[in-house]
Scaffold this motif. Structure first.
Motif, PDB file in Angstrom:
ATOM      1  N   ALA A  53      -3.455  12.984   6.188  1.00 45.60           N
ATOM      2  CA  ALA A  53      -3.341  13.137   4.736  1.00 45.60           C
ATOM      3  C   ALA A  53      -2.135  12.360   4.223  1.00 45.60           C
ATOM      4  CB  ALA A  53      -3.235  14.614   4.387  1.00 45.60           C
ATOM      5  N   ASP A  54      -2.126  11.065   4.475  1.00 44.97           N
ATOM      6  CA  ASP A  54      -1.028  10.202   4.081  1.00 44.97           C
ATOM      7  C   ASP A  54      -1.225   9.745   2.634  1.00 44.97           C
ATOM      8  OD1 ASP A  54       1.233   8.367   5.621  1.00 44.97           O
ATOM      9  OD2 ASP A  54       0.337   7.355   3.896  1.00 44.97           O
ATOM     10  N   GLN A  55      -0.124   9.571   1.905  1.00 39.41           N
ATOM     11  CA  GLN A  55      -0.217   9.171   0.501  1.00 39.41           C
ATOM     12  C   GLN A  55      -0.871   7.816   0.312  1.00 39.41           C
ATOM     13  OE1 GLN A  55       3.720   9.632  -1.306  1.00 39.41           O
ATOM     14  NE2 GLN A  55       2.813  11.185  -2.627  1.00 39.41           N
ATOM     15  N   SER A  56      -0.815   6.951   1.312  1.00 35.74           N
ATOM     16  CA  SER A  56      -1.403   5.624   1.191  1.00 35.74           C
ATOM     17  C   SER A  56      -2.909   5.674   1.014  1.00 35.74           C
ATOM     18  CB  SER A  56      -1.045   4.772   2.417  1.00 35.74           C
ATOM     19  OG  SER A  56      -1.574   5.351   3.595  1.00 35.74           O
ATOM     20  N   VAL A  57      -3.522   6.819   1.349  1.00 33.85           N
ATOM     21  CA  VAL A  57      -4.969   6.967   1.212  1.00 33.85           C
ATOM     22  C   VAL A  57      -5.369   7.159  -0.246  1.00 33.85           C
ATOM     23  CG1 VAL A  57      -6.953   8.392   1.881  1.00 33.85           C
ATOM     24  CG2 VAL A  57      -5.163   7.915   3.539  1.00 33.85           C
ATOM     25  N   LEU A  58      -4.424   7.541  -1.106  1.00 35.34           N
ATOM     26  CA  LEU A  58      -4.748   7.877  -2.493  1.00 35.34           C
ATOM     27  C   LEU A  58      -5.307   6.692  -3.274  1.00 35.34           C
ATOM     28  CD1 LEU A  58      -1.692  10.146  -3.393  1.00 35.34           C
ATOM     29  CD2 LEU A  58      -4.039  10.868  -2.966  1.00 35.34           C
ATOM     30  N   LYS A  59      -4.778   5.494  -3.040  1.00 38.34           N
ATOM     31  CA  LYS A  59      -5.217   4.317  -3.784  1.00 38.34           C
ATOM     32  C   LYS A  59      -5.773   3.268  -2.827  1.00 38.34           C
ATOM     33  CE  LYS A  59      -1.947   4.784  -7.631  1.00 38.34           C
ATOM     34  NZ  LYS A  59      -0.868   4.100  -8.399  1.00 38.34           N
ATOM     35  N   ILE A  60      -6.847   2.633  -3.255  1.00 37.51           N
ATOM     36  CA  ILE A  60      -7.498   1.645  -2.397  1.00 37.51           C
ATOM     37  C   ILE A  60      -6.573   0.467  -2.128  1.00 37.51           C
ATOM     38  CG2 ILE A  60      -8.600   0.416  -4.326  1.00 37.51           C
ATOM     39  CD1 ILE A  60     -11.040   0.041  -2.479  1.00 37.51           C
ATOM     40  N   THR A  61      -5.742   0.116  -3.116  1.00 36.93           N
ATOM     41  CA  THR A  61      -4.848  -1.028  -2.929  1.00 36.93           C
ATOM     42  C   THR A  61      -3.748  -0.729  -1.910  1.00 36.93           C
ATOM     43  OG1 THR A  61      -3.623  -0.250  -4.888  1.00 36.93           O
ATOM     44  CG2 THR A  61      -5.240  -2.019  -5.209  1.00 36.93           C
ATOM     45  N   THR A  62      -3.164   0.471  -1.996  1.00 34.36           N
ATOM     46  CA  THR A  62      -2.094   0.815  -1.048  1.00 34.36           C
ATOM     47  C   THR A  62      -2.645   0.996   0.359  1.00 34.36           C
ATOM     48  OG1 THR A  62      -2.330   3.154  -1.654  1.00 34.36           O
ATOM     49  CG2 THR A  62      -0.640   1.880  -2.789  1.00 34.36           C
ATOM     50  N   LEU A  63      -3.841   1.542   0.463  1.00 35.00           N
ATOM     51  CA  LEU A  63      -4.436   1.717   1.786  1.00 35.00           C
ATOM     52  C   LEU A  63      -4.770   0.369   2.403  1.00 35.00           C
ATOM     53  CD1 LEU A  63      -5.493   3.533   4.013  1.00 35.00           C
ATOM     54  CD2 LEU A  63      -7.663   3.723   2.781  1.00 35.00           C
ATOM     55  N   ALA A  64      -5.322  -0.540   1.594  1.00 34.57           N
ATOM     56  CA  ALA A  64      -5.654  -1.872   2.091  1.00 34.57           C
ATOM     57  C   ALA A  64      -4.403  -2.608   2.554  1.00 34.57           C
ATOM     58  CB  ALA A  64      -6.373  -2.671   1.001  1.00 34.57           C
ATOM     59  N   GLU A  65      -3.322  -2.445   1.780  1.00 38.01           N
ATOM     60  CA  GLU A  65      -2.061  -3.077   2.155  1.00 38.01           C
ATOM     61  C   GLU A  65      -1.524  -2.480   3.450  1.00 38.01           C
ATOM     62  OE1 GLU A  65       2.423  -3.818   0.258  1.00 38.01           O
ATOM     63  OE2 GLU A  65       0.815  -2.944  -0.967  1.00 38.01           O
ATOM     64  N   ARG A  66      -1.654  -1.176   3.605  1.00 43.73           N
ATOM     65  CA  ARG A  66      -1.186  -0.491   4.808  1.00 43.73           C
ATOM     66  C   ARG A  66      -1.932  -0.988   6.044  1.00 43.73           C
ATOM     67  NH1 ARG A  66       0.974   4.789   5.675  1.00 43.73           N
ATOM     68  NH2 ARG A  66       1.376   4.990   7.910  1.00 43.73           N
ATOM     69  N   LEU A  67      -3.239  -1.262   5.871  1.00 41.12           N
ATOM     70  CA  LEU A  67      -4.072  -1.691   6.998  1.00 41.12           C
ATOM     71  C   LEU A  67      -4.138  -3.211   7.137  1.00 41.12           C
ATOM     72  CD1 LEU A  67      -7.101   0.759   6.566  1.00 41.12           C
ATOM     73  CD2 LEU A  67      -5.100   1.033   8.035  1.00 41.12           C
ATOM     74  N   ASN A  68      -3.530  -3.913   6.162  1.00 39.23           N
ATOM     75  CA  ASN A  68      -3.536  -5.375   6.163  1.00 39.23           C
ATOM     76  C   ASN A  68      -4.972  -5.927   6.100  1.00 39.23           C
ATOM     77  OD1 ASN A  68      -2.304  -7.917   6.153  1.00 39.23           O
ATOM     78  ND2 ASN A  68      -2.400  -8.098   8.395  1.00 39.23           N
ATOM     79  N   ILE A  69      -5.763  -5.350   5.195  1.00 39.25           N
ATOM     80  CA  ILE A  69      -7.139  -5.816   4.982  1.00 39.25           C
ATOM     81  C   ILE A  69      -7.375  -5.944   3.485  1.00 39.25           C
ATOM     82  CG2 ILE A  69      -8.060  -4.785   7.088  1.00 39.25           C
ATOM     83  CD1 ILE A  69      -9.105  -2.485   5.445  1.00 39.25           C
ATOM     84  N   ASN A  70      -8.519  -6.517   3.103  1.00 43.56           N
ATOM     85  CA  ASN A  70      -8.877  -6.680   1.702  1.00 43.56           C
ATOM     86  C   ASN A  70      -9.463  -5.383   1.155  1.00 43.56           C
ATOM     87  OD1 ASN A  70     -10.530  -7.553  -0.718  1.00 43.56           O
ATOM     88  ND2 ASN A  70      -9.614  -9.508  -0.120  1.00 43.56           N
ATOM     89  N   PRO A  71      -9.126  -4.989  -0.075  1.00 38.32           N
ATOM     90  CA  PRO A  71      -9.710  -3.776  -0.661  1.00 38.32           C
ATOM     91  C   PRO A  71     -11.228  -3.760  -0.639  1.00 38.32           C
ATOM     92  CG  PRO A  71      -7.870  -4.529  -2.007  1.00 38.32           C
ATOM     93  CD  PRO A  71      -8.111  -5.586  -0.977  1.00 38.32           C
ATOM     94  N   SER A  72     -11.832  -4.946  -0.751  1.00 33.15           N
ATOM     95  CA  SER A  72     -13.300  -5.008  -0.733  1.00 33.15           C
ATOM     96  C   SER A  72     -13.857  -4.547   0.607  1.00 33.15           C
ATOM     97  CB  SER A  72     -13.779  -6.427  -1.037  1.00 33.15           C
ATOM     98  OG  SER A  72     -13.317  -7.340  -0.041  1.00 33.15           O
ATOM     99  N   THR A  73     -13.072  -4.697   1.673  1.00 28.38           N
ATOM    100  CA  THR A  73     -13.502  -4.228   2.989  1.00 28.38           C
ATOM    101  C   THR A  73     -13.621  -2.706   2.986  1.00 28.38           C
ATOM    102  OG1 THR A  73     -12.411  -6.087   4.092  1.00 28.38           O
ATOM    103  CG2 THR A  73     -12.945  -4.176   5.456  1.00 28.38           C
ATOM    104  N   LEU A  74     -12.697  -2.034   2.305  1.00 25.82           N
ATOM    105  CA  LEU A  74     -12.740  -0.581   2.220  1.00 25.82           C
ATOM    106  C   LEU A  74     -13.920  -0.109   1.373  1.00 25.82           C
ATOM    107  CD1 LEU A  74      -8.935   0.187   1.743  1.00 25.82           C
ATOM    108  CD2 LEU A  74     -10.323   0.609   3.778  1.00 25.82           C
TER     109      LEU A  74
END
Length: 308
Positions: A53-74
């Protein structure tokens, strides 16, 4: 022209809980699901589940940045899993039971370790709280069907061999000893150090191999499990994450949380899992297990091994 009703194909209901997501990832990695995510997407899902339950999961942009992938991948990942979009996927990720040990306790534990002058009783109690939460999480979320199938294999297989190295060798020995009390032909795979290849060569497809490992995973254990699985043997993997590299080579998987302030990988909940397996196998064996335990007691008494 009337539309062909057969073209109205509905996606299956997506996972509604984090536990279901973990189970689905296991099925995908084992090729048991109709969903094909691909290597990169499956890897991303595994990393996401590990965030808890990490805060980075809240927004697609922050999660994508955390995983070093494109938001469209998510977005594609969410839709491939059957969700309407990232928001539905995120809501499942943030279900209360996703994280076995809330980040609060992990942060507190890290602070306790860094504070050299802290009271030892505080550290002991902190570790106790973490292990208690791990055990409670395991007991409340384990896959009962998978566990029952594992018990059946451990009870019915002609031979059971168990393999682990380093810290988890203790768990392999514990399971071997416990199962050996209630059934025959249970042993460590390479006991007494005669080699893993030789041990595997002596097994048949009806036998079962149990392996233990958690992050960071031991390459040697992965190689042994892969070889056994490739030979058609039943493999039971006891590990920590659905993204574990061992899952791909497992006939059955048991996931065990282990996040604590212990300076290495905690085995407390793994020990609880082993005790649960031994008790479960004894229950399945019924009278046969009781007879085996009686013979064991008689032999111990006859050799005068134990004292009051």
């Amino acid at each position: 022209m009337k539309a062909n009703e057969n073209n109205d194909v509905r996606m299956p209901m997506p996972p509604q809980t984090a536990e279901q997501l973990r189970a689905l990832l296991v099925e995908i990695k084992q090729g048991k699901s109709s969903i094909n995510l691909g290597f990169k997407a499956a890897g991303a899902l595994g990393q996401i589940l590990e965030l808890g339950a990490d805060q980075s999961v809240l927004k697609i942009t922050t999660l994508a940045e955390r995983l070093n992938i494109n938001p469209s991948t998510l977005t594609r990942l969410a839709r491939n899993l059957g969700y309407g979009g990232f928001t539905d996927f995120r809501n499942t990720l943030l279900s209360e039971s996703l994280s076995p040990v809330p980040a609060f306790y992990t942060r507190q534990a890290q602070q306790a370790l860094q504070a050299g002058g802290s009271d030892i009783s505080e550290r002991v109690n902190q570790l106790a709280v973490e292990n208690k939460k791990n055990i409670e999480y395991f007991a409340s979320t384990f896959d009962q069907a998978e566990f029952d199938q594992t018990l059946k294999l451990l009870a019915d297989a002609p031979r059971v061999r168990i393999y682990a190295i380093r810290q988890f060798l203790s768990m392999a020995m514990f399971l071997s000893y416990g199962l050996g009390m209630i059934r025959s032909d249970v042993n460590l795979l390479d006991a007494p150090g005669l080699g893993t290849a030789e041990g595997l060569a002596g097994m048949s497809e009806d036998d079962v191999l149990v392996v233990f490992s958690c992050s960071p995973y031991s390459k040697q254990v992965i190689d042994v499990c892969k070889a056994a699985h490739g030979s058609g043997m039943n493999t039971i993997v006891i590990t920590d994450r659905a993204s574990s590299p061992l899952v791909e080579f497992a006939s059955h998987t048991i996931l065990v949380p282990h996040q604590t302030s212990f300076l290495s990988n905690s085995v407390t909940t793994f020990a609880f899992c082993v005790e649960s397996l031994i008790n479960g196998v004894a229950t399945r064996l019924g009278d046969a297990a009781e007879t085996a335990l009686q013979r064991r007691d008689e032999m111990i008494n006859s050799m005068n091994i134990e004292t009051p």
